[in-house]
Design an enzyme around this catalytic site. Sequence first.
Site, PDB file in Angstrom:
ATOM      1  CG  ASP A  45      -1.680  -1.276   1.432  1.00  0.00           C
ATOM      2  OD1 ASP A  45      -2.065  -1.895   0.435  1.00  0.00           O
ATOM      3  OD2 ASP A  45      -1.871  -1.667   2.604  1.00  0.00           O
ATOM      4  CD  GLU A 221      -8.865  -2.841  -1.295  1.00  0.00           C
ATOM      5  OE1 GLU A 221      -9.616  -2.875  -0.308  1.00  0.00           O
ATOM      6  OE2 GLU A 221      -7.923  -3.642  -1.465  1.00  0.00           O
TER       7      GLU A 221
END
Length: 347
Positions: A45, A221
């Site tokens: 991420d 997402e």
Amino acid sequence: MNTFSRRRFLIATVGTGLITPEIAARAADTASVKIVNPLVRQRADAQIFRHDDGWYYMMASVPEYDRLVIRRSRTLAGLRDAQEVLVWRRPESGKLAGYIWAPELHWFDGRWHIYFAAGDGDDKFHIRTYVLSNSAKNPLSGQWAFLGALETPWDSFNLDATSFVHKGVRYLCWAQHEPGIDTNSNIYLAPLAGPTTFAAKPVRLSIPTLPWEIIGYKVNEGPALLARHGRLFLTYSASATDANYCLGMLTANEHADIMEPSSWAKSPAPVFRSSPEHNIWGPGHNGFAVDEKGRDMLVYHARDYRDIKGDPLFDPNRHTRIQVIRYSADGVPDFGVPAAIGPLADT
């Protein structure tokens, strides 16, 4: 200018006083350093950007999901070995003592802000978005203050907040489960009134409905914005976080009302996905950076193998990677395929 010419230029200009010997040595050393993939191992991420202080900053999820760390470097390649500084650790129990995911660092209103997702000690998947703030010019120093939770429309699973400025307005874009919709998470957008509050009612930009968005889980997402060539390109991640994880993209004209969902067109197929040829699997949760040459770079994480033992969430080997973005003749980003392990060919 090739490496030999650059070194000769640096040596020739040291005597003029324009470049000190120390600067010359540092520039000559970094000129020949290539980006090597994975850039940073076991960091998922990832967010990387170059601030106007000249430093590259990086934040990412750590495999233990227990803390927030920042590293910085004068070069993208240097992030690989840059010292990592702990800026916040989750409490031992209670609120925010669960999984810590997907931090992002942003500078606005004269302060640094970190957006991150956290669960609770007794319910690690009670994931909500929280904000920290720091007034120090160097975010690796100073004191981080806890500002509270992002005030989203529903008290439901939400994460992956990112922020950007468009036409002088600062926006927040994030993923959230909306009650009444049979998905794990959708993409939402709203202008910010403050770090944790919105200036207008958020709008839903995307729901996972296409076959490649709903493998394992129904997921949109990890949004990230790239503004180029008169358009806004909003990438996002879809499906489960295994080999099926991939990037989708929404596109809007820069003059459109971006708070109007119909202004955004969804690409019908993934724009970035696993590469069996290079043995790179599950690329996703991307971001964008600009390298020292001014080229746009795609930042993402992926694994070096397809098959995972157990829950993908607890497999630590999602590594941060980076590669150059190409553009088609009409100005649309072409991400290509995940780059092979090793030195990046065009750096």
